[in-house]
Enzyme design. Sequence first.
Site, PDB file in Angstrom:
ATOM      1  N   GLU A 143       0.929  -1.115  -0.065  1.00 35.77           N
ATOM      2  CA  GLU A 143      -0.194  -0.160  -0.034  1.00 35.77           C
ATOM      3  C   GLU A 143       0.909   1.339   0.105  1.00 35.77           C
ATOM      4  O   GLU A 143       0.792   1.973   0.897  1.00 35.77           O
ATOM      5  CB  GLU A 143      -0.849  -0.045   1.172  1.00 35.77           C
ATOM      6  CG  GLU A 143      -2.074  -1.013   1.215  1.00 35.77           C
ATOM      7  CD  GLU A 143      -2.965  -0.987   1.992  1.00 35.77           C
ATOM      8  OE1 GLU A 143      -4.204  -1.460   1.823  1.00 35.77           O
ATOM      9  OE2 GLU A 143      -2.863  -0.457   3.314  1.00 35.77           O
ATOM     10  N   GLU A 252      -5.930  -7.004  -1.625  1.00 35.79           N
ATOM     11  CA  GLU A 252      -6.708  -7.119  -0.433  1.00 35.79           C
ATOM     12  C   GLU A 252      -8.107  -6.703  -0.406  1.00 35.79           C
ATOM     13  O   GLU A 252      -8.582  -5.764  -1.282  1.00 35.79           O
ATOM     14  CB  GLU A 252      -5.990  -6.221   0.665  1.00 35.79           C
ATOM     15  CG  GLU A 252      -4.562  -6.235   0.942  1.00 35.79           C
ATOM     16  CD  GLU A 252      -4.155  -5.357   2.094  1.00 35.79           C
ATOM     17  OE1 GLU A 252      -5.022  -4.998   2.878  1.00 35.79           O
ATOM     18  OE2 GLU A 252      -2.960  -5.403   2.122  1.00 35.79           O
TER      19      GLU A 252
END
Length: 375
Positions: A143, A252
């Site tokens: 991320e 995710e």
Amino acid sequence: MKYLVGMDVSTLIDLEAEGIKYRDGRKEGELLSILKANGTNSVRVRLWHNPYGESGQTYGAGTCDLPRVIALGKRIKAAGLHFLLDIHYSDFWVDPMKQFPPKAWQNYNLDRLVAVVKTYSAEVLQALKAEGCLPDMIQVGNEITYGMLWNEGKLTPNGDGSYSGYENLCRILNSAIEGIKQVTDCPLMIHLERSYDNPHYREFFDELTARGVRFDAIGFSYYPYWHHGFDELLANMNDMAARYGKDLYIAETSYAFTQKHFSDKTKPLVIGEDFKMQEGYSLPYPLTIEGQRQFCQKLLELLATVKNFKGIYYWEPAWIPSPLGTWASDEARKYIHAEEAGGGNEWANQCLFDYNGDSLPALKEFKKFSDKYNK
């Protein structure tokens, strides 16, 4: 095989050590075997550099150091599953709000960070290769929407929606990739959050492309609590496919099956009884067992329409309550400057198993998807 159908089970060894058991159709079994029987063909595991405090206490949340990753990697390979390695380049959790360098690197300038990232990346892959569990795909960072290894690799806002700092970030990424490529030529993923934010994705990957960063896939985090509706996700993914021609993955995702906490003695659930959506947005389905199933069914159905979509990873589907389970120990919270936060498992209601370890109907949606496309 058309699609990777993946699960992130980075906490598994800790959970098993605490005696956690899993059942599918009320029949007890080893977790990877249960997941494989339900369509899983890939497993994602995170790697932290040194997830221990000064006293040697584990930071918790799976203790995802290299020996632990090797142990899981061997099991993944033995089960005949694809292995996605997620290298965080930190001692603990990183995400868009925090990208702390490992304690051992905290005083390094940019030049020294660039050098150590290359060496470390190569050493990790060499260790995995020596144990017969080289990953089949690698995430370079986790991320990294606003960079990594802050502050040297941080992206900073210019005030007009754009960001500065790409030159430093790309030096770090290119160095990490050079280290990886010394050992393996497997595909590499760059993973961002804010999956609805097409202007930022365009700027980010334009900058990486212009600076010669070699990557094969774009990963998206998609949590509808924070990342808006299906339409924005699909529009961004379709634009990324047309603009860059890379493979696309949901790196995710998750959806809660209840808002009721399993305990009143630990930190509240991330999506608990007090959860409120951002103004102007609503959840697509109720936070119930049936709502979770409907979310997974619909998301999978929609993703199959996206050009260059190659796979999906459900995040920590088996991280159910355990006696010692915690997202972060006291020393871990100190490392990430979150001393005021409580411990415990704040994710348990996002799992594909209930609080007792029995599989939920949503798991079967992954089997249906895999049976349709991968048989």
